[in-house]
Design a protein around this motif. Structure first.
Motif: not given
Length: 87
Positions: A2-6, A41-60
């Protein structure tokens, strides 16, 4: 889960709202200013996902959601809408 969907929903709403505001205050080239917000925003999201591990589906989803959401927000603010009568 639920947190990832939010996070996904918050990013989409944020990109759309940020692009809408940018397009409203831009003197010209409203779509370009809105898309610039989407890119930031996209660059910020990529930076965030590089710092904290996320599932592959969230990257996509993150990569796929920012630019369309920003385009929609900028288009709505530019007065061109997206309905049947839109140009």
């Amino acid at each position: 889960m639920g947190a990832l969907v939010s996070v996904v929903l918050a990013r989409a709403v944020g990109a759309r709202a940020g692009a809408w505001v940018a397009a409203r205050v831009a003197p010209g080239g409203k779509i370009a200013f809105g898309m610039a917000i989407g890119i930031v925003g996209l660059l910020g999201a990529v930076a965030h996902m590089l710092m904290i591990p996320h599932p592959v589906w969230l990257w996509v989803v993150a990569i796929a959601e920012f630019l369309p959401a920003a385009y929609l927000g900028a288009r709505l603010a530019s007065g061109r809408g997206t309905g049947p009568g839109a140009r």
